[in-house]
Design an enzyme around this catalytic site. Structure first.
Site, mmCIF file in Angstrom:
data_model
loop_
_atom_site.group_PDB
_atom_site.id
_atom_site.type_symbol
_atom_site.label_atom_id
_atom_site.label_comp_id
_atom_site.label_asym_id
_atom_site.label_seq_id
_atom_site.Cartn_x
_atom_site.Cartn_y
_atom_site.Cartn_z
ATOM 1 N N LEU A 14 0.865 -1.189 0.000
ATOM 2 C CA LEU A 14 0.000 0.000 0.000
ATOM 3 C C LEU A 14 0.890 1.224 0.000
ATOM 4 O O LEU A 14 1.106 1.882 1.010
ATOM 5 C CB LEU A 14 -0.934 -0.003 1.203
ATOM 6 C CG LEU A 14 -2.252 -0.750 0.986
ATOM 7 C CD1 LEU A 14 -3.142 -0.596 2.190
ATOM 8 C CD2 LEU A 14 -2.975 -0.280 -0.273
ATOM 9 N N HIS A 15 1.426 1.511 -1.177
ATOM 10 C CA HIS A 15 2.427 2.546 -1.341
ATOM 11 C C HIS A 15 2.131 3.256 -2.650
ATOM 12 O O HIS A 15 1.506 2.682 -3.530
ATOM 13 C CB HIS A 15 3.809 1.877 -1.394
ATOM 14 C CG HIS A 15 4.913 2.845 -1.634
ATOM 15 N ND1 HIS A 15 5.443 3.058 -2.877
ATOM 16 C CD2 HIS A 15 5.545 3.694 -0.801
ATOM 17 C CE1 HIS A 15 6.360 3.996 -2.785
ATOM 18 N NE2 HIS A 15 6.444 4.394 -1.534
ATOM 19 N N ALA A 16 2.577 4.503 -2.778
ATOM 20 C CA ALA A 16 2.489 5.237 -4.038
ATOM 21 C C ALA A 16 1.073 5.154 -4.626
ATOM 22 O O ALA A 16 0.098 5.456 -3.949
ATOM 23 C CB ALA A 16 3.548 4.755 -5.013
ATOM 24 N N PRO A 18 -1.087 2.635 -5.535
ATOM 25 C CA PRO A 18 -2.141 1.845 -4.897
ATOM 26 C C PRO A 18 -2.709 2.546 -3.651
ATOM 27 O O PRO A 18 -3.919 2.527 -3.424
ATOM 28 C CB PRO A 18 -1.423 0.544 -4.524
ATOM 29 C CG PRO A 18 -0.303 0.440 -5.499
ATOM 30 C CD PRO A 18 0.135 1.844 -5.774
#
Lengths: 87, 551
Positions: A14-16, A18
Site C-alpha cells: 500500500l504505497h504510491a 495503490p
C-alpha cells in the site's frame, strides 16, 4: 459492523499509486472507512499519510471496516480495490 | 581574485555562470507559548499554511504530465491530509506554537514511515520538504525551493532534496554546488545523470551570493569566484574539446595505446532498461536484482524472476550482463530474507549471507537466471554480493556452475576479501569491486551519513590500496577485475583505476562518453603513473589534485 479482511494485491504494497487510489476511493464513500493491519489500530482510509504509515506490504492482510448507511457497499468496494492491487 | 573554494568534484567538466542560491533553511524561531485564547487563531493559521502549500504544488503540477505530475499530486494529497491538519491542531490546542505543531505533526508520520522501511521510508524526505514549505508559509518567509532566475545559472544549495532534483531543468542548470552531500549521495548521482559538473561537500559555498560569477570544475572539485576572463575562455575551450572528443568517440573503451577497458552500464530498475540498452556500452557491469524483491511479503516465483531477467538479457543480446544476486539486508531489508532485529544491519546477515539462512532464495534465483540465460543470447555472468571468505566465493561459484551458469564471480566489498583477493580469484572466474561498500567497511563509516563524506571519498588512498591489491591479484591469475559504484563514473578516477589494473568500469549511461574520452587521451603508462601518484598521496584531496595536475 461490516468488515472485510483482504490480502494486499499491489506488488509494492500500500504505497504510491495503490495507496493514493485507495484514499481517493475512500474519500468518495458516504461513510468513513477504517483500515487496519490484522489485530492493529485502525486508521482513517481517507488519510494518505495514515495509510502509508501502516507500511503494509504485498500479501499482508488488512481489515477494512465502516459503520452506518452504505457501510456494506463501501467496505466491499474498497476491499476489492485493495485485493486487485492495480498499480 | 577571490580564493578558490574546494569540495569533492563530481561528473567532470567545467562550467561558468552566475550563482543562483536555493533559499537556505532558516533556524526556527524560538518556541512561543500559545495561550488558550489564541489557540483557535493559531490553529486556523496552521490549516491555512497547509492549504497554501497544497495550492502552490497543485499549480505547479498543472502543466506537467507523467511521473513528474504524479510526484507532485502525491505531495498534494499528503499535505492536504485531514489527519495531518487534525494532529497539528491538537498540538496547538496543547500549547504549541504553529511551527512546533507542524514539526510534531509531520514528525509523527515521518517516524512511522521510517519504521516501515523500504519504499515507505523514502517518503520521509518528501514529508520534510512539505513541512519546511508549510512552516515558511506560516511565518511568511520565502518558500524554500529551486531558484528560477530566468537565465542559465550555477545552482548553489546547502543540499538538494529529491523533490527538488526531480524538477531541475537541465537547460537552465549549468553546474551544481552543494555545501553538504557526498560523492555517492543523490546530488552526485543526479549530476552524473544530467552530465553537468558538480562540486559537493563544499562548505565554502555558503559564502557565494546570488549573481556572483563562478567557474565550477567537476574534475578538480573547485569553485572559483570571479574568474578572470582569460581563465573562463581557457576552461570553455577545454570543455568544448572535451565534449567534442567525447562525442566523436564510440565503441569499446581503450587507452591511447589500445589497452582495452570494458565500459559497462549499471541497471537497477526496469524503467532504466531502455536507456541503458541504447547506450554505447559493452553490456551491463552491475544488474541489481533487488527491484524484484523489494516491498513484498514473499519472494517472487521462479517463473516471475525468469521473465524479468529474460527482458534484461533480451535487451542486451550479444553483450555481457553481470548479474548480482540478491543483495538484501542493511538499507534494503526484505521481510522474507532479513531479520528485523539486527542491531547493526550493515554488519549483519546481508548479501550472500542471507543464502546461508535461506538456501532456497539463492537456488531459485540461480534457477531463474539459468533459464533466462538459456532462452536469450546475452553473455550472462553472475556474482555474489558481500563475500568475505574465499570459501564463500568457491561455494557460490560451484552452485552457479551446477545450474549451468559457467561464469561466476565475487564482489569485493569487504576489506577481508580485498586482502585475500588472490585466494578469492583462484576460486571463481572474476571479481567486481563495489567501491561504495568497500569504502564504508574500510573506513568504518556509514555510507548513508552525509557528514562522513570525507571518509567515503573514493579517492582515499587506503581504498585505492585495496583496489590495487585486488586488481593485481586478478591480473596474476588472469581474472577480470571490474569496478562498479560511483568511483567508476569519475573520468579522472577511471584513469587511476585503469592504472591500478582494473579491467572494466560500470557506471550510469551518461558517464560513459566522459570515461571513453578520458581513456582515449591517455596511455596505459600514463594511467599507471597517475595511479601511483594517487595511491601514494597522503590524503584524498592531494590524490585528486595530483591527478588533476598530472592528467
Amino acid at each position: 459492523m461490516p468488515q472485510r479482511t483482504v490480502a494486499i494485491g499491489a506488488a509494492s504494497g500500500l504505497h504510491a499509486r495503490p495507496a493514493a487510489l485507495l484514499v481517493q476511493a475512500a474519500s468518495r464513500q458516504p461513510v468513513p472507512v477504517t483500515l487496519a493491519r490484522e489485530g492493529g489500530e485502525p486508521v482513517d482510509a481517507r488519510s494518505l499519510l495514515s495509510v502509508l504509515a501502516l507500511g503494509a506490504a504485498h500479501g499482508e492482510r488488512v481489515v477494512l471496516a465502516a459503520e452506518g448507511d452504505g457501510a456494506e457497499a463501501a467496505v466491499e468496494e474498497l476491499a476489492a480495490l485493495v485485493a486487485a492491487g492495480e498499480e | 581574485m577571490a580564493r578558490v573554494i574546494r569540495g569533492v568534484g563530481v561528473g567532470g567538466g567545467t562550467a561558468e555562470g552566475p550563482v543562483a542560491r536555493m533559499a537556505a533553511p532558516r533556524l526556527p524561531p524560538p518556541p512561543r507559548a500559545v495561550p488558550p485564547e489564541e489557540a483557535p487563531a493559531e490553529a486556523a493559521a496552521v490549516r491555512a499554511a497547509l492549504r497554501d502549500v497544497a495550492a502552490t504544488l497543485e499549480r505547479r503540477a498543472a502543466p506537467l504530465t507523467g511521473a513528474a505530475a504524479e510526484v507532485l499530486e502525491a505531495q498534494v494529497m499528503m499535505v492536504s491530509d485531514p489527519a495531518l491538519a487534525d494532529l497539528a491542531e491538537a498540538e496547538v490546542r496543547a500549547g504549541s506554537d504553529g511551527t512546533r505543531a507542524l514539526t510534531a505533526a509531520f514528525g509523527s508520520f515521518s517516524a512511522a514511515l521510517r519504521a516501515a522501511g523500504g519504499l515507505f521510508a523514502e517518503r520521509v524526505a518528501d514529508l520534510d520538504d512539505l513541512r519546511d514549505r508549510a512552516i515558511a508559509s506560516l511565518l511568511g518567509l520565502p518558500v524554500p525551493g529551486l531558484p528560477r532566475p530566468g537565465h542559465p545559472h550555477v545552482l548553489v544549495a546547502t543540499d538538494l532534496a529529491p523533490a527538488d532534483t526531480a524538477l531541475l531543468d537541465p537547460e537552465q542548470v549549468l553546474a551544481l554546488v552543494t555545501e553538504e552531500g557526498g560523492p555517492t549521495g543523490h546530488t552526485a548521482i543526479l549530476a552524473r545523470g544530467l552530465g553537468v559538473p558538480a562540486v559537493v561537500a563544499c562548505p565554502g559555498a555558503s559564502a557565494l551570493t546570488d549573481g556572483r560569477r563562478v567557474l565550477v570544475d567537476g574534475a578538480a572539485g573547485t569553485v572559483e569566484p570571479d574568474p578572470a576572463p582569460a581563465r573562463v575562455a581557457e576552461a570553455a575551450a577545454a570543455e568544448r574539446r572535451r565534449r567534442r572528443a567525447a562525442a566523436e568517440l564510440s565503441g569499446p573503451g581503450r587507452t591511447a595505446d589500445g589497452h582495452r577497458v570494458a565500459l559497462l552500464v549499471n541497471v537497477g530498475a526496469p524503467r532504466e532498461l531502455r536507456g541503458a540498452a541504447e547506450a554505447d556500452s559493452e553490456g551491463v557491469g552491475l544488474f541489481r536484482t533487488e527491484f524484484l524483491f523489494l516491498d513484498r511479503a514473499e519472494a517472487p516465483s521462479v517463473e516471475e524472476q525468469t521473465a524479468a531477467y529474460g527482458r534484461v538479457f533480451a535487451a542486451f543480446a550479444g553483450r555481457r550482463v553481470v548479474v548480482r544476486t540478491l543483495d538484501a539486508g542493511a538499507d534494503k531489508p526484505l521481510p522474507f530474507a532479513t531479520a528485523p532485529d539486527e542491531p547493526n544491519p550493515a554488519l549483519g546477515v546481508r548479501g550472500l549471507r542471507t543464502a546461508t539462512r535461506d538456501p532456497a532464495l539463492l537456488e531459485n534465483q540461480l534457477t531463474a537466471l539459468a533459464r533466462a540465460a538459456e532462452a536469450n543470447a546475452a553473455e550472462v555472468w553472475v556474482m555474489a554480493p558481500m563475500v568475505s571468505l574465499p570459501a564463500e566465493a568457491a561455494a557460490f561459484a560451484a552452485r552457479a556452475r551446477a545450474h549451468g551458469l559457467p561464469t561466476a564471480g565475487a564482489m569485493v566489498e569487504v576489506p577481508a576479501a580485498a586482502l585475500r583477493a588472490e585466494h578469492l580469484a583462484a576460486d571463481c572466474d572474476f571479481l567486481s569491486i563495489g567501491t561504495n561498500d568497500l569504502a564504508q567497511y574500510t573506513f568504518a563509516a556509514d555510507r548513508t551519513l552525509g557528514g562522513l563524506a570525507e571518509l567515503l571519498d573514493p579517492w582515499q588512498p587506503a581504498l585505492l590500496d585495496l583496489v590495487h591489491r585486488t586488481a593485481e591479484a586478478g591480473g596474476r591469475l588472469g581474472r577480470p577485475v571490474g569496478v562498479c559504484g560511483e568511483a567508476a563514473a569519475d573520468p579522472a578516477l577511471a584513469l587511476v583505476l585503469t592504472g591500478l589494473g582494473v579491467t572494466s568500469l560500470s557506471a550510469a549511461p551518461a558517464a560513459l562518453p566522459g570515461l571513453r574520452a578520458a581513456l582515449a587521451a591517455h596511455t596505459l603508462a600514463d594511467c599507471r603513473e597517475l595511479a601511483e601518484a594517487a595511491r601514494t598521496a597522503p590524503d584524498a584531496a592531494t590524490a585528486r589534485q595530483l591527478v588533476a595536475a598530472l592528467g
